[in-house]
Motif scaffolding. Sequence first.
Motif, PDB file in Angstrom:
ATOM      1  N   CYS A  65       0.836  -1.203   0.000  1.00 25.65           N
ATOM      2  CA  CYS A  65       0.000   0.000   0.000  1.00 25.65           C
ATOM      3  C   CYS A  65       0.872   1.255   0.000  1.00 25.65           C
ATOM      4  O   CYS A  65       0.629   2.203  -0.747  1.00 25.65           O
ATOM      5  N   LYS A  66       1.915   1.228   0.820  1.00 24.10           N
ATOM      6  CA  LYS A  66       2.823   2.376   0.908  1.00 24.10           C
ATOM      7  C   LYS A  66       3.529   2.621  -0.423  1.00 24.10           C
ATOM      8  O   LYS A  66       3.684   3.763  -0.858  1.00 24.10           O
ATOM      9  N   ARG A  67       3.933   1.552  -1.091  1.00 25.09           N
ATOM     10  CA  ARG A  67       4.610   1.691  -2.384  1.00 25.09           C
ATOM     11  C   ARG A  67       3.679   2.273  -3.451  1.00 25.09           C
ATOM     12  O   ARG A  67       4.074   3.132  -4.233  1.00 25.09           O
ATOM     13  N   VAL A  68       2.455   1.768  -3.495  1.00 27.51           N
ATOM     14  CA  VAL A  68       1.494   2.265  -4.476  1.00 27.51           C
ATOM     15  C   VAL A  68       1.261   3.758  -4.278  1.00 27.51           C
ATOM     16  O   VAL A  68       1.212   4.537  -5.240  1.00 27.51           O
ATOM     17  N   ARG A  69       1.160   4.172  -3.012  1.00 29.99           N
ATOM     18  CA  ARG A  69       0.863   5.572  -2.720  1.00 29.99           C
ATOM     19  C   ARG A  69       2.001   6.534  -3.092  1.00 29.99           C
ATOM     20  O   ARG A  69       1.808   7.737  -3.130  1.00 29.99           O
ATOM     21  N   GLN A  70       3.164   6.005  -3.373  1.00 27.92           N
ATOM     22  CA  GLN A  70       4.277   6.863  -3.791  1.00 27.92           C
ATOM     23  C   GLN A  70       4.035   7.459  -5.170  1.00 27.92           C
ATOM     24  O   GLN A  70       4.558   8.526  -5.489  1.00 27.92           O
ATOM     25  N   THR A  71       3.224   6.771  -5.997  1.00 24.98           N
ATOM     26  CA  THR A  71       3.005   7.250  -7.364  1.00 24.98           C
ATOM     27  C   THR A  71       1.545   7.299  -7.784  1.00 24.98           C
ATOM     28  O   THR A  71       1.229   7.806  -8.853  1.00 24.98           O
ATOM     29  N   SER A  72       0.633   6.755  -6.976  1.00 26.02           N
ATOM     30  CA  SER A  72      -0.761   6.660  -7.421  1.00 26.02           C
ATOM     31  C   SER A  72      -1.734   6.860  -6.259  1.00 26.02           C
ATOM     32  O   SER A  72      -1.438   6.476  -5.120  1.00 26.02           O
ATOM     33  N   GLU A  73      -2.887   7.453  -6.571  1.00 27.57           N
ATOM     34  CA  GLU A  73      -3.959   7.631  -5.590  1.00 27.57           C
ATOM     35  C   GLU A  73      -5.142   6.717  -5.899  1.00 27.57           C
ATOM     36  O   GLU A  73      -6.257   6.949  -5.433  1.00 27.57           O
ATOM     37  N   VAL A  74      -4.910   5.672  -6.678  1.00 27.14           N
ATOM     38  CA  VAL A  74      -5.967   4.730  -7.033  1.00 27.14           C
ATOM     39  C   VAL A  74      -6.568   4.135  -5.752  1.00 27.14           C
ATOM     40  O   VAL A  74      -5.852   3.909  -4.772  1.00 27.14           O
ATOM     41  N   PRO A  75      -7.890   3.902  -5.705  1.00 29.77           N
ATOM     42  CA  PRO A  75      -8.513   3.385  -4.483  1.00 29.77           C
ATOM     43  C   PRO A  75      -7.952   2.028  -4.051  1.00 29.77           C
ATOM     44  O   PRO A  75      -7.692   1.156  -4.879  1.00 29.77           O
ATOM     45  N   ILE A  76      -7.802   1.866  -2.733  1.00 26.69           N
ATOM     46  CA  ILE A  76      -7.337   0.607  -2.153  1.00 26.69           C
ATOM     47  C   ILE A  76      -8.292   0.213  -1.029  1.00 26.69           C
ATOM     48  O   ILE A  76      -8.480   0.973  -0.077  1.00 26.69           O
ATOM     49  N   ILE A  77      -8.905  -0.958  -1.153  1.00 23.94           N
ATOM     50  CA  ILE A  77      -9.754  -1.499  -0.105  1.00 23.94           C
ATOM     51  C   ILE A  77      -8.982  -2.612   0.591  1.00 23.94           C
ATOM     52  O   ILE A  77      -8.605  -3.603  -0.042  1.00 23.94           O
ATOM     53  N   ILE A  78      -8.726  -2.444   1.871  1.00 25.96           N
ATOM     54  CA  ILE A  78      -7.976  -3.429   2.647  1.00 25.96           C
ATOM     55  C   ILE A  78      -8.944  -4.451   3.232  1.00 25.96           C
ATOM     56  O   ILE A  78      -9.981  -4.091   3.793  1.00 25.96           O
ATOM     57  N   ILE A  79      -8.612  -5.738   3.072  1.00 28.53           N
ATOM     58  CA  ILE A  79      -9.371  -6.800   3.732  1.00 28.53           C
ATOM     59  C   ILE A  79      -8.412  -7.536   4.660  1.00 28.53           C
ATOM     60  O   ILE A  79      -7.296  -7.883   4.264  1.00 28.53           O
ATOM     61  N   SER A  80      -8.828  -7.761   5.907  1.00 28.96           N
ATOM     62  CA  SER A  80      -7.893  -8.340   6.859  1.00 28.96           C
ATOM     63  C   SER A  80      -8.615  -9.041   7.997  1.00 28.96           C
ATOM     64  O   SER A  80      -9.718  -8.654   8.386  1.00 28.96           O
ATOM     65  N   ALA A  81      -7.977 -10.090   8.535  1.00 28.76           N
ATOM     66  CA  ALA A  81      -8.495 -10.769   9.719  1.00 28.76           C
ATOM     67  C   ALA A  81      -8.187  -9.951  10.972  1.00 28.76           C
ATOM     68  O   ALA A  81      -8.744 -10.199  12.036  1.00 28.76           O
ATOM     69  N   LYS A  82      -7.284  -8.971  10.848  1.00 30.13           N
ATOM     70  CA  LYS A  82      -6.948  -8.101  11.978  1.00 30.13           C
ATOM     71  C   LYS A  82      -8.055  -7.075  12.177  1.00 30.13           C
ATOM     72  O   LYS A  82      -8.310  -6.264  11.291  1.00 30.13           O
ATOM     73  N   ASP A  83      -8.711  -7.140  13.338  1.00 28.10           N
ATOM     74  CA  ASP A  83      -9.803  -6.208  13.573  1.00 28.10           C
ATOM     75  C   ASP A  83      -9.513  -5.216  14.685  1.00 28.10           C
ATOM     76  O   ASP A  83     -10.401  -4.486  15.138  1.00 28.10           O
ATOM     77  N   ASP A  84      -8.256  -5.169  15.159  1.00 30.87           N
ATOM     78  CA  ASP A  84      -7.889  -4.191  16.177  1.00 30.87           C
ATOM     79  C   ASP A  84      -7.923  -2.793  15.580  1.00 30.87           C
ATOM     80  O   ASP A  84      -7.571  -2.597  14.407  1.00 30.87           O
ATOM     81  N   GLU A  85      -8.300  -1.840  16.389  1.00 30.94           N
ATOM     82  CA  GLU A  85      -8.395  -0.465  15.908  1.00 30.94           C
ATOM     83  C   GLU A  85      -7.055   0.044  15.398  1.00 30.94           C
ATOM     84  O   GLU A  85      -6.993   0.753  14.382  1.00 30.94           O
TER      85      GLU A  85
END
Length: 226
Positions: A65-85
Amino acid sequence: MDQLIGLVEDDPNIRDIVEAYLKKEGYEVEAVDTAEKAWEIFEQEAPDLWVLDIMLPGMDGYEFCKRVRQTSEVPIIIISAKDDEVDKILGLELGGDDYLTKPFSPRELVARVKRHLKRWQVMQPEQDTDTIQAGDLQLSESERRAYFQGAEVDVTTKEFELLKILASQENRAFSREELLVRVWGDDYFGSDRAVDDLVKRIRKKMKELPIETVWGHGYRLRGPSS
């Protein structure tokens, strides 16, 4: 052209289900199980949206995610088993646009994909539909003229059409079949070698134009992000 979704998920069951739901809605999907493979897709095809798992072998979702954000603002939806705030906050701070905790409803994910794609399209700056600029290449649609490195280049109608397709989506790899249909029409029954010949003529006229051959697939116009 259908919108392309990049899906990064190492659980094959979840990956297959999500891919099936997205395809059912008419999206093209590139589904992979590692962030390293996803990065190759990002550099070649630039999906319109990413569905990204965090817990991945090798490079994790946060780093991707960090790498993509260096050059693009394309939407990213994160899915994860981690539910901690703290995990949700970290994912959003690194550039995620949404965070969905496993297990989730595939229909809810599709709804979020639609919403983010719609918002992304609205946010895009309005472009001059007459002029296409790609590096040193400039195309004027109304005049059907091509300029390279500031000088006008005489091109045929089909050469112009091919240049327009490649320049409109820099770094995207187009297959020969797709280029054949879009330039010659879907009623053309000739060989896709016609595409190779057209590219050869363009390269002769614009020797430094970075049209790259994607072996076994087709061609792309290299842009500044590759």
